[in-house]
Design a protein around this motif. Structure first.
Motif, PDB file in Angstrom:
ATOM      1  N   LEU A 190       2.351  52.607  25.241  1.00 44.09           N
ATOM      2  CA  LEU A 190       2.364  51.275  24.676  1.00 44.09           C
ATOM      3  C   LEU A 190       3.503  50.459  25.293  1.00 44.09           C
ATOM      4  O   LEU A 190       4.397  51.003  25.945  1.00 44.09           O
ATOM      5  N   PHE A 191       3.504  49.147  25.039  1.00 43.21           N
ATOM      6  CA  PHE A 191       4.516  48.271  25.630  1.00 43.21           C
ATOM      7  C   PHE A 191       5.928  48.748  25.305  1.00 43.21           C
ATOM      8  O   PHE A 191       6.842  48.640  26.132  1.00 43.21           O
ATOM      9  N   GLN A 192       6.128  49.292  24.112  1.00 41.32           N
ATOM     10  CA  GLN A 192       7.459  49.739  23.706  1.00 41.32           C
ATOM     11  C   GLN A 192       8.021  50.811  24.627  1.00 41.32           C
ATOM     12  O   GLN A 192       9.246  50.947  24.764  1.00 41.32           O
ATOM     13  N   PHE A 193       7.137  51.579  25.294  1.00 38.53           N
ATOM     14  CA  PHE A 193       7.592  52.684  26.124  1.00 38.53           C
ATOM     15  C   PHE A 193       7.980  52.265  27.535  1.00 38.53           C
ATOM     16  O   PHE A 193       8.436  53.114  28.311  1.00 38.53           O
ATOM     17  N   ILE A 194       7.820  50.989  27.888  1.00 40.22           N
ATOM     18  CA  ILE A 194       8.320  50.508  29.176  1.00 40.22           C
ATOM     19  C   ILE A 194       9.670  49.810  28.996  1.00 40.22           C
ATOM     20  O   ILE A 194      10.194  49.210  29.931  1.00 40.22           O
ATOM     21  N   CYS A 195      10.246  49.916  27.793  1.00 47.64           N
ATOM     22  CA  CYS A 195      11.522  49.261  27.484  1.00 47.64           C
ATOM     23  C   CYS A 195      12.675  50.226  27.737  1.00 47.64           C
ATOM     24  O   CYS A 195      12.643  51.377  27.282  1.00 47.64           O
ATOM     25  N   ARG A 196      13.710  49.737  28.429  1.00 50.98           N
ATOM     26  CA  ARG A 196      14.907  50.540  28.684  1.00 50.98           C
ATOM     27  C   ARG A 196      15.954  50.366  27.585  1.00 50.98           C
ATOM     28  O   ARG A 196      16.624  51.326  27.209  1.00 50.98           O
ATOM     29  N   SER A 197      16.127  49.115  27.123  1.00 45.61           N
ATOM     30  CA  SER A 197      17.167  48.877  26.130  1.00 45.61           C
ATOM     31  C   SER A 197      16.901  47.570  25.399  1.00 45.61           C
ATOM     32  O   SER A 197      16.138  46.717  25.873  1.00 45.61           O
ATOM     33  N   PHE A 198      17.529  47.417  24.237  1.00 46.96           N
ATOM     34  CA  PHE A 198      17.427  46.205  23.423  1.00 46.96           C
ATOM     35  C   PHE A 198      18.828  45.705  23.076  1.00 46.96           C
ATOM     36  O   PHE A 198      19.764  46.503  22.925  1.00 46.96           O
ATOM     37  N   GLU A 199      18.922  44.387  22.929  1.00 51.30           N
ATOM     38  CA  GLU A 199      20.118  43.758  22.380  1.00 51.30           C
ATOM     39  C   GLU A 199      19.712  43.124  21.056  1.00 51.30           C
ATOM     40  O   GLU A 199      18.792  42.311  21.009  1.00 51.30           O
ATOM     41  N   ILE A 200      20.390  43.525  19.960  1.00 46.50           N
ATOM     42  CA  ILE A 200      19.980  43.150  18.608  1.00 46.50           C
ATOM     43  C   ILE A 200      21.122  42.442  17.891  1.00 46.50           C
ATOM     44  O   ILE A 200      22.273  42.900  17.928  1.00 46.50           O
ATOM     45  N   ALA A 201      20.797  41.327  17.232  1.00 46.98           N
ATOM     46  CA  ALA A 201      21.744  40.667  16.327  1.00 46.98           C
ATOM     47  C   ALA A 201      21.445  41.141  14.913  1.00 46.98           C
ATOM     48  O   ALA A 201      20.340  40.949  14.396  1.00 46.98           O
ATOM     49  N   THR A 202      22.427  41.787  14.288  1.00 43.97           N
ATOM     50  CA  THR A 202      22.221  42.367  12.961  1.00 43.97           C
ATOM     51  C   THR A 202      22.563  41.355  11.863  1.00 43.97           C
ATOM     52  O   THR A 202      23.011  40.244  12.130  1.00 43.97           O
ATOM     53  N   ALA A 203      22.363  41.764  10.628  1.00 45.21           N
ATOM     54  CA  ALA A 203      22.466  40.847   9.493  1.00 45.21           C
ATOM     55  C   ALA A 203      23.891  40.395   9.189  1.00 45.21           C
ATOM     56  O   ALA A 203      24.088  39.464   8.400  1.00 45.21           O
ATOM     57  N   ASN A 238      11.119  48.088  32.305  1.00 43.26           N
ATOM     58  CA  ASN A 238      10.821  48.678  33.608  1.00 43.26           C
ATOM     59  C   ASN A 238       9.871  47.782  34.393  1.00 43.26           C
ATOM     60  O   ASN A 238       9.020  47.097  33.804  1.00 43.26           O
ATOM     61  N   ILE A 239       9.984  47.797  35.712  1.00 40.18           N
ATOM     62  CA  ILE A 239       9.020  47.136  36.588  1.00 40.18           C
ATOM     63  C   ILE A 239       8.566  48.118  37.654  1.00 40.18           C
ATOM     64  O   ILE A 239       9.250  49.098  37.954  1.00 40.18           O
ATOM     65  N   ILE A 240       7.389  47.863  38.222  1.00 38.43           N
ATOM     66  CA  ILE A 240       6.832  48.699  39.278  1.00 38.43           C
ATOM     67  C   ILE A 240       6.338  47.803  40.410  1.00 38.43           C
ATOM     68  O   ILE A 240       6.101  46.609  40.199  1.00 38.43           O
ATOM     69  N   PRO A 241       6.171  48.343  41.616  1.00 36.88           N
ATOM     70  CA  PRO A 241       5.628  47.523  42.717  1.00 36.88           C
ATOM     71  C   PRO A 241       4.213  47.053  42.395  1.00 36.88           C
ATOM     72  O   PRO A 241       3.397  47.807  41.859  1.00 36.88           O
ATOM     73  N   SER A 242       3.935  45.797  42.703  1.00 39.32           N
ATOM     74  CA  SER A 242       2.587  45.262  42.491  1.00 39.32           C
ATOM     75  C   SER A 242       1.776  45.384  43.776  1.00 39.32           C
ATOM     76  O   SER A 242       2.317  45.696  44.847  1.00 39.32           O
ATOM     77  N   ARG A 243       0.480  45.134  43.661  1.00 35.83           N
ATOM     78  CA  ARG A 243      -0.413  45.100  44.813  1.00 35.83           C
ATOM     79  C   ARG A 243      -1.299  43.872  44.698  1.00 35.83           C
ATOM     80  O   ARG A 243      -1.344  43.217  43.653  1.00 35.83           O
ATOM     81  N   LYS A 244      -2.026  43.555  45.750  1.00 33.31           N
ATOM     82  CA  LYS A 244      -2.854  42.350  45.750  1.00 33.31           C
ATOM     83  C   LYS A 244      -4.079  42.486  44.854  1.00 33.31           C
ATOM     84  O   LYS A 244      -4.494  41.524  44.206  1.00 33.31           O
ATOM     85  N   TYR A 245      -4.666  43.687  44.836  1.00 35.36           N
ATOM     86  CA  TYR A 245      -5.965  43.850  44.187  1.00 35.36           C
ATOM     87  C   TYR A 245      -5.989  45.089  43.291  1.00 35.36           C
ATOM     88  O   TYR A 245      -5.135  45.978  43.382  1.00 35.36           O
ATOM     89  N   VAL A 246      -7.006  45.112  42.450  1.00 34.50           N
ATOM     90  CA  VAL A 246      -7.375  46.318  41.729  1.00 34.50           C
ATOM     91  C   VAL A 246      -8.747  46.760  42.255  1.00 34.50           C
ATOM     92  O   VAL A 246      -9.698  45.965  42.254  1.00 34.50           O
ATOM     93  N   ARG A 247      -8.806  47.982  42.744  1.00 36.24           N
ATOM     94  CA  ARG A 247     -10.111  48.548  43.127  1.00 36.24           C
ATOM     95  C   ARG A 247     -10.750  49.058  41.837  1.00 36.24           C
ATOM     96  O   ARG A 247     -10.358  50.077  41.288  1.00 36.24           O
ATOM     97  N   LEU A 248     -11.747  48.313  41.358  1.00 33.77           N
ATOM     98  CA  LEU A 248     -12.335  48.561  40.047  1.00 33.77           C
ATOM     99  C   LEU A 248     -13.692  49.225  40.201  1.00 33.77           C
ATOM    100  O   LEU A 248     -14.576  48.707  40.900  1.00 33.77           O
ATOM    101  N   VAL A 249     -13.859  50.369  39.555  1.00 29.69           N
ATOM    102  CA  VAL A 249     -15.107  51.133  39.635  1.00 29.69           C
ATOM    103  C   VAL A 249     -15.789  51.086  38.271  1.00 29.69           C
ATOM    104  O   VAL A 249     -15.185  51.431  37.252  1.00 29.69           O
ATOM    105  N   TYR A 250     -17.052  50.659  38.258  1.00 29.97           N
ATOM    106  CA  TYR A 250     -17.852  50.578  37.035  1.00 29.97           C
ATOM    107  C   TYR A 250     -18.773  51.795  36.959  1.00 29.97           C
ATOM    108  O   TYR A 250     -19.605  52.010  37.848  1.00 29.97           O
ATOM    109  N   HIS A 251     -18.639  52.565  35.882  1.00 38.41           N
ATOM    110  CA  HIS A 251     -19.451  53.762  35.692  1.00 38.41           C
ATOM    111  C   HIS A 251     -20.375  53.539  34.486  1.00 38.41           C
ATOM    112  O   HIS A 251     -19.913  53.599  33.340  1.00 38.41           O
ATOM    113  N   PRO A 252     -21.672  53.311  34.680  1.00 41.51           N
ATOM    114  CA  PRO A 252     -22.580  53.165  33.534  1.00 41.51           C
ATOM    115  C   PRO A 252     -22.827  54.512  32.870  1.00 41.51           C
ATOM    116  O   PRO A 252     -23.003  55.534  33.539  1.00 41.51           O
ATOM    117  N   ILE A 253     -22.834  54.517  31.545  1.00 41.22           N
ATOM    118  CA  ILE A 253     -23.011  55.750  30.773  1.00 41.22           C
ATOM    119  C   ILE A 253     -24.051  55.494  29.687  1.00 41.22           C
ATOM    120  O   ILE A 253     -24.022  54.452  29.023  1.00 41.22           O
TER     121      ILE A 253
END
Length: 539
Positions: A190-203, A238-253
């Protein structure tokens, strides 16, 4: 959908608490908004939405040009601290709690939070991309940075986020404090697992930095806490290298057992597949899609610019591959940013219930560029009748189920909802050394731990006779708890406090609320922010 398209007002079933009341529009304007909403949306809401989006875009660019200053982040955080300290030192006889000053109408939910009207707003002018660190493969951002802004900053530099949720307006803060998933989540979580750290203002106005190495218990409990431990002021992703395209394969089931087996197999193959998702069109009828990042268009497929305004809605494009009865896969190459937003124009398949003729070729060529309309405007245009119809007959839910329970879950949705398409997005839930946080991997009956889950997205109007949304949601929540799944909390929830505590592990979260200074005085418990009494329909 039938109610919206009916030329004469149908005799609506009574509300859940009555067997006598007939629910009909009270005046001509409400009648038009209810039964001719597609035309109303096309003639009025789309033009207004275009103006609002254009204004917001220009305003954001001007604001970014004039006021964007990553170096001023400490100054902006100090302003947040000052607002909190002012509340803490005031004569707060009404015991007013805190909330962000962002309007509840801007939330990507069909509901509006009531607490925005009663709590003291803390205004966060925190919308900058602070630093892109290519050597460390991280980006540091403020919480109001949205996905559109972030991908626009990263892609030209050859970087992207490991998980990019679908809609441009989704903010980093919302995705961390709430929930974020995409078709790469089988690989990165999930999105939370690509997070390295947080800065939080407490009460008490203090600033706490947290990561897996510094204040780890806070770090693991911030996700899903809905801002009830403190205000997020920055995050490192976290970030990762991007690419121009996604090679997308459609599998009918065309077989349920085959779908379950192949979906799990492809989802576990993290080396081969950067993306996995499936759209289910009926019992055992689905198209499984697998994708990988690439810079080249090879001879096995053609380029498909699915993001162009005149293109068919993506889910309708995918459905045509079911016509391939022999099950042969088809390959297409899709530009990366267009892949990220493949479901945006049709809001998955919700647009067909708003503008039923929206996928017709003439509409797409003339007005497809204006889609999707503003979600906030649709909430503002809701009537009592459409609100009643939506609550009783319409479903917007994401249920996160262990992948080992996928077959039972699909059979349950078919029997109780008969709602298609369904969105299947695999996702990993990772544990941590202290076992802290709201979510944990699934422990099977044999004691083995499995990190792989599947998000089952159900959006639309079920086709089960006598369907009642409130009754069925209670049953669905019970099914999810029984099978050790989780409910995405952006959507309507009818769970009691005890049922919520059964679904989510709040032990370390509640311990933290006791330990953090003034936390109980300043912030609601997370259940009190997501329960059925805390969020209501727009009307």
């Amino acid at each position: 959908r039938d109610f919206v398209m009916e030329k004469k007002p149908p005799t609506l079933p009574p509300p859940c608490d009555s067997d006598q009341t007939e629910f009909v529009p009270s005046n001509l304007f409400e009648y038009l908004l209810t039964y001719y909403r597609g035309w109303f949306a096309t003639i009025f809401l789309l033009p207004i939405s275009v103006v609002v989006v254009l204004y917001s875009s220009i305003h954001a660019k001007i604001t970014n040009y004039l006021y964007s200053a990553p170096a001023k982040h400490p100054e902006r955080v100090a302003n947040v601290q000052q607002q909190i300290k002012s509340w803490a030192t005031s004569d707060n006889k009404s015991h007013q709690k805190l909330t962000t000053g962002r309007s509840g109408w801007l939330a990507m939910s069909e509901l509006v939070p009531l607490y925005k009207k009663t709590h003291k707003p803390i205004y966060l002018s925190l919308r900058d991309v602070l630093e892109i660190n290519e050597s460390d493969r991280t980006v540091r951002v403020e919480p109001l940075v949205n996905m559109g802004q972030l991908t626009a900053a990263l892609l030209p530099l050859g970087w992207t986020l490991p998980v990019v949720p679908e809609l441009d307006d989704l903010t980093v803060g919302g995705l961390i404090m709430g929930f974020g998933v995409e078709s790469s989540s089988h690989k990165y979580g999930l999105f939370q697992f690509i997070c390295r750290s947080f800065e939080i203002a407490t009460a008490d106005g203090s600033i706490i930095n947290c990561s897996k190495d510094e204040n780890p218990e806070i770090f693991y409990n911030v996700p899903w806490s809905h801002g009830t431990l403190g205000f997020l002021t920055a995050a490192v992703l976290n970030i990762i290298p991007s690419r121009k395209y996604v090679r997308l394969v459609y599998h009918p089931i065309h077989d349920l057992d085959d779908l379950v087996k192949r979906f799990e197999s492809e989802s576990r193959d993290k080396l081969k597949n950067d993306f996995v998702e499936s759209l289910v069109y009926g019992r055992g009828k689905a198209v499984l899609m697998t994708g990988r990042l690439t810079d080249d268009i090879e001879s096995d497929g053609k380029l498909n610019r699915i993001g162009l305004w005149y293109q068919p809605w993506f889910y309708k494009h995918v459905e045509k591959f079911l016509d391939n009865q022999n099950g042969e896969p088809t390959v297409e190459y899709v530009p990366l940013r267009e892949y990220y937003h493949r479901h945006t124009r049709s809001l998955f398949w919700e647009m067909v219930e708003i503008i039923p003729f929206g996928n017709e070729p003439m509409f797409r060529y003339l007005l497809g560029w204006a889609l999707p309309p503003s979600v906030s405007l649709f909430k503002l245009s809701e009537t009592k009748t459409t609100g009643y119809l939506r609550e009783k007959y319409h479903v917007v839910q994401d249920m996160l189920m262990p992948v080992s329970r996928l077959k039972q879950s699909l059979e349950y949705f078919h029997e109780h909802y008969n709602l298609y398409p369904l969105w299947l997005s695999p996702m990993a839930i990772y544990d941590n050394p202290s076992h802290s946080g709201f979510l944990h991997p699934h422990v099977k009956d044999d004691g083995n731990v499995d990190e792989l889950f599947v998000d089952i997205g159900a959006y639309g109007t079920p086709r089960v006779k006598g369907f009642d949304g409130q009754r069925e949601l209670r049953r669905l929540e019970e099914f999810v708890r029984k099978n050790k799944g989780y409910q995405a909390l952006y959507a309507r929830s009818l769970m009691s406090r005890e049922e919520f505590r059964e679904m989510f592990d709040v032990r370390s979260y509640e311990r933290l609320r006791q330990q953090l200074p003034r936390c109980l005085d300043a912030f609601d418990d997370v259940y009190d922010k997501i329960s059925s009494t805390a969020r209501v329909s727009p009307v």
